[in-house]
Design a protein around this motif. Sequence first.
Motif, PDB file in Angstrom:
ATOM      1  N   PRO A 129       0.816  -1.215   0.000  1.00 29.87           N
ATOM      2  CA  PRO A 129       0.000   0.000   0.000  1.00 29.87           C
ATOM      3  C   PRO A 129       0.849   1.264   0.000  1.00 29.87           C
ATOM      4  O   PRO A 129       0.496   2.249  -0.652  1.00 29.87           O
ATOM      5  CB  PRO A 129      -0.791  -0.097   1.305  1.00 29.87           C
ATOM      6  CG  PRO A 129      -0.726  -1.522   1.707  1.00 29.87           C
ATOM      7  CD  PRO A 129       0.528  -2.076   1.153  1.00 29.87           C
ATOM      8  N   ALA A 134       2.198   2.033  -3.307  1.00 33.12           N
ATOM      9  CA  ALA A 134       1.158   2.650  -4.134  1.00 33.12           C
ATOM     10  C   ALA A 134       1.050   4.136  -3.823  1.00 33.12           C
ATOM     11  O   ALA A 134       0.836   4.960  -4.715  1.00 33.12           O
ATOM     12  CB  ALA A 134      -0.172   1.950  -3.905  1.00 33.12           C
ATOM     13  N   THR A 135       1.215   4.494  -2.555  1.00 33.74           N
ATOM     14  CA  THR A 135       1.193   5.917  -2.197  1.00 33.74           C
ATOM     15  C   THR A 135       2.307   6.657  -2.927  1.00 33.74           C
ATOM     16  O   THR A 135       2.102   7.725  -3.496  1.00 33.74           O
ATOM     17  CB  THR A 135       1.377   6.088  -0.675  1.00 33.74           C
ATOM     18  OG1 THR A 135       0.413   5.273  -0.028  1.00 33.74           O
ATOM     19  CG2 THR A 135       1.224   7.515  -0.263  1.00 33.74           C
ATOM     20  N   SER A 142       4.310  -1.552  -7.040  1.00 31.35           N
ATOM     21  CA  SER A 142       3.078  -1.605  -6.246  1.00 31.35           C
ATOM     22  C   SER A 142       2.017  -2.488  -6.889  1.00 31.35           C
ATOM     23  O   SER A 142       0.926  -2.635  -6.348  1.00 31.35           O
ATOM     24  CB  SER A 142       2.525  -0.197  -6.039  1.00 31.35           C
ATOM     25  OG  SER A 142       2.225   0.360  -7.297  1.00 31.35           O
ATOM     26  N   TRP A 154      -1.859  -1.647  -6.945  1.00 32.75           N
ATOM     27  CA  TRP A 154      -2.672  -1.578  -5.732  1.00 32.75           C
ATOM     28  C   TRP A 154      -3.596  -0.373  -5.776  1.00 32.75           C
ATOM     29  O   TRP A 154      -3.184   0.712  -6.158  1.00 32.75           O
ATOM     30  CB  TRP A 154      -1.740  -1.492  -4.534  1.00 32.75           C
ATOM     31  CG  TRP A 154      -2.428  -1.265  -3.226  1.00 32.75           C
ATOM     32  CD1 TRP A 154      -2.748  -0.064  -2.673  1.00 32.75           C
ATOM     33  CD2 TRP A 154      -2.871  -2.269  -2.327  1.00 32.75           C
ATOM     34  NE1 TRP A 154      -3.366  -0.258  -1.465  1.00 32.75           N
ATOM     35  CE2 TRP A 154      -3.464  -1.605  -1.224  1.00 32.75           C
ATOM     36  CE3 TRP A 154      -2.838  -3.662  -2.336  1.00 32.75           C
ATOM     37  CZ2 TRP A 154      -3.993  -2.296  -0.151  1.00 32.75           C
ATOM     38  CZ3 TRP A 154      -3.368  -4.342  -1.260  1.00 32.75           C
ATOM     39  CH2 TRP A 154      -3.948  -3.662  -0.175  1.00 32.75           C
ATOM     40  N   GLY A 167      -6.173  -0.028  -3.125  1.00 37.25           N
ATOM     41  CA  GLY A 167      -6.750   0.210  -1.811  1.00 37.25           C
ATOM     42  C   GLY A 167      -8.226  -0.100  -1.776  1.00 37.25           C
ATOM     43  O   GLY A 167      -8.953   0.437  -0.937  1.00 37.25           O
ATOM     44  N   ALA A 205       0.366   3.235   5.924  1.00 37.47           N
ATOM     45  CA  ALA A 205      -1.013   2.760   6.013  1.00 37.47           C
ATOM     46  C   ALA A 205      -1.313   2.230   7.409  1.00 37.47           C
ATOM     47  O   ALA A 205      -2.395   2.470   7.955  1.00 37.47           O
ATOM     48  CB  ALA A 205      -1.263   1.685   4.968  1.00 37.47           C
ATOM     49  N   PRO A 253      -7.236   4.733   2.124  1.00 27.01           N
ATOM     50  CA  PRO A 253      -5.783   4.686   2.359  1.00 27.01           C
ATOM     51  C   PRO A 253      -5.401   3.717   3.474  1.00 27.01           C
ATOM     52  O   PRO A 253      -4.225   3.429   3.647  1.00 27.01           O
ATOM     53  CB  PRO A 253      -5.431   6.121   2.739  1.00 27.01           C
ATOM     54  CG  PRO A 253      -6.686   6.714   3.235  1.00 27.01           C
ATOM     55  CD  PRO A 253      -7.819   6.003   2.573  1.00 27.01           C
ATOM     56  N   THR A 306      -4.711   6.662  -1.968  1.00 23.74           N
ATOM     57  CA  THR A 306      -3.627   6.043  -1.192  1.00 23.74           C
ATOM     58  C   THR A 306      -3.027   7.054  -0.239  1.00 23.74           C
ATOM     59  O   THR A 306      -1.999   6.811   0.360  1.00 23.74           O
ATOM     60  CB  THR A 306      -2.525   5.528  -2.133  1.00 23.74           C
ATOM     61  OG1 THR A 306      -2.097   6.633  -2.943  1.00 23.74           O
ATOM     62  CG2 THR A 306      -3.033   4.397  -2.995  1.00 23.74           C
TER      63      THR A 306
END
Lengths: 462, 452
Positions: free
Chosen positions: A194, A197-198, A216, A219, A221, A450, B52, B154
């Motif tokens: 996660p 992915a951010t 990632s 992803w 979420g 996360a 998120p 995210t």
Amino acid sequence: MATATLNEFDNTVIDPAVRPPLMGGENSLSSITEQVASLAERQHAPRAWKIAFAISTSLTVMLFALIGYLIATGIGVWGNNSPVAWGWPIVNFVFWVGIGHAGTLISAILFLFRQDWRTSINRFAEAMTIFAVMCAGIFPAIHIGRVWFVYWLAPLPNSLAMWPNFRSPLLWDVFAVTAYATVSAMFWYLGMLPDLATLRDRATTRIRKIAYGIASLGWTGSSKQWRLFEKAYLLLAALATPLVLSVHTIVSFDFAVSQVPGWHTTIFPPYFVAGAVFSGFAMVITLMVPARQFFGLKNLVTLRHLENICKIVLATGMMVGYAYATEFFIAWYGGNKYEQFAFINRALGPYAWAYWTMVSCNVLAPQLFWFKAVRTTPWAMVVICVLVNVGMWFERFVITVTSLSRDFLPSSWGYFTPSLIDVLMFVGSFGLFFTLFLLFCRFLPMVAMAEVKSVLPESGGH
Amino acid sequence: MSTITPTQPVAPAESEIEVGGLLAEFRSAADVVSAAKLLRRQGYQNLEVYSPHPIHGIDKVLNAKGSLLPWGALAGAIIGLTGGLWMAWWMNAVDYPFIISGKPMFSFLPSLPVAFELAILLAAFAVFGGAIALGGLPRPANRLFRIPAFARATNDRFFICVDEADAKFQTEKTKTLLQDARSVRIESVPVIDSRESKLPRPFVLVAIVLSVLALIPPVLIAKARSTTSTLPRLSFISDMDHQPKFKAQTTNSLFADGRSMRPQMAGTIAQGDLRDDSAFYRGIQEQEAAGSVSGDSEGNVTFLTGTLTANGVASIKDEQPKNVPKWVTEFPVPVDESLIRRGQQRYEIFCATCHGIGGDGDGLVTLRALELEQGTWVKPTSLHAEPIREQPVGQLYNTIANGVRKMPGYASQIPVRDRWAIISYLRALQKTRTATADEVPADVLPNMRELN
């Protein structure tokens, strides 16, 4: 570093009526993303990072050059020689594997016990685990002498029509360490998905977009992914917990299953596991204190986190001390002359200097953690934890070398002296460790964003 | 609120766009949960929530089913455990029996560590692979990624996506519903053009070519393993196959004569050259050993060339006279008292057990064998028997070195010189029974007394 504590808020005060906050300052979902992700997004690395990276990569290059030299020449370049055929490579192996225990322990066991404070430090500790296990794996692999036959360790069909011996702890070790490295890497990667992915979604350059995009795996979420993620994370934690305990148990079998006095004892598995946790947590402190200072993570990794780790170091340090005492007691109580000699020789023989270094670093130094002032002063923790790691290296040295150098027949006794290559390779392994670690700090999310978000009060912090 | 995907240079009017669904953004987890509840109550089925961090309770709202992951883990663990035990059993007890100090070929406990580690490893693989695969990953292209606002999913925002495939979906109605549920922004989800979701042509081509090329090495290896070749085998790392040394019958530029084999230096004896002393080493006279065409030096060939009679017993006697070697008749070493004493000591160690201290064939082993009525035991010949007394020393030497019939050879235990010492003692022993008074030295004679 000493003044750093002044402007920090104090969440180490224990008031049973109030749950101390897990994090300091005003945090929101976006502030956490900003704080953690921006560290991995800096255009130019800070100067200190560059210097540290230059040093550690040169050491890494030296390590691999020496490995090349070793492979081309043969393992005679080490100090290993009869009767001490194990020497530094095995000492270093056990040392690094031991360090690699804290990560999974923090992530898995503390997770199962719902210790939410772990979320700030688990990514960090898991990364440390994986890099330490990589350093560890190098030593036995090159210690086999003919490295190109390393695949003989695995049960592969071969033209010799031979199989490895399943009753040998050395084979168990191959399986244990490989399984541990693989499971830890999966655990780490899954947890990081996660956050990768951010980073992908915040990426501004094309290269970063592609790199984090691939890493990632796409992803999003979605609640379906989160559901699987949480289930998988829980299951992996449940699997990693017995695994982490089994790994050092099996490493200890390498010694305990043999007949050598000082090795052939049943206390080894728990004693090794406690030692591994001890050294691993000490390493976490050693790395965490400078990193939180340097990357400004003090609100996420609070003094309370550090204090908790210090308590674990103290507890495991006393277990290790207890094991040292028990070894002597059993040697006396067991009535075996060779065993008794092995231990008297450890404490009073030619390696007494190593033995007492070990005892002072591992048993005496952590006693300072009884004082809250020490537990909450970062520089003091670092000093003690560095000592602990020195002591834990010496512990493996004492076990390996004193027992081998003087076993049954006085006619075959000897004194072990390492070669320069031994020393440089060990130093080089630190280079590798820190190179990987610095790369991690530079390009990957250092804190599990996360997970931290999910324990924020605004997300109903469960 | 219009959707402008980066690949479409000219944005068509909103009404023309086909809508794949709606994506609504929310500020907090609580908002998104209540919105999802609302939609579910309205009968929407095709919903997905993006956040998120994991939201607790959302699974119940979306009526999500439990996952298969725990079963995957269980299956992995069972396969790992049984597979590990099977490997230990089949590899070490069946296919390549490993004999260790007479322990059983397979035992459970020592096989457990590997089985345990494999159980964990395979269970973890199942969990990890399952989570990735069931989550629909890896999936590099996703229509939601075309909506810039979705990047915050995210980071700090929460989203609900309602697919137009849902039975209740009506663009305007759904939109109002979401707005009422405190959505802060609503975007329409582009319909994915099936062309776009495919891999680009060059990628596919390169992938096909690469995978075909990747097949070549394994095919070559498989061919090499199943066919024979006259070429020497390929060795990538030669280990000790090729050693930097000079072999026999090769040339060598170091020496003037160009040979790597060196002639013998004056005044030296090469390994094994002493054996050329046939009388000393074999108890056979020189010229016999040198000239013998039959190669019968050890008296063995006698047996080998013997013919088999009808009842299967070798008829040695017929062949013997032809091949009897020329035994040495004189000791090839100087005989003195110290040699005889050495011989006595060796005799008592090596021979007396069977032949007895006195040489009458009544050693302790023999007595015991007779007591147990061991049918296979041959009573050792009495060393005082006429034929033995007559035997030349060379033949006795041969008996010690190579054995005779049921008696084993002692060459590996008794060095050459000691064999002669034993024979010298044997001769003295035999003399004790046959010597006449005038053969005894005058100064010893008075000390002797009549035995019988």
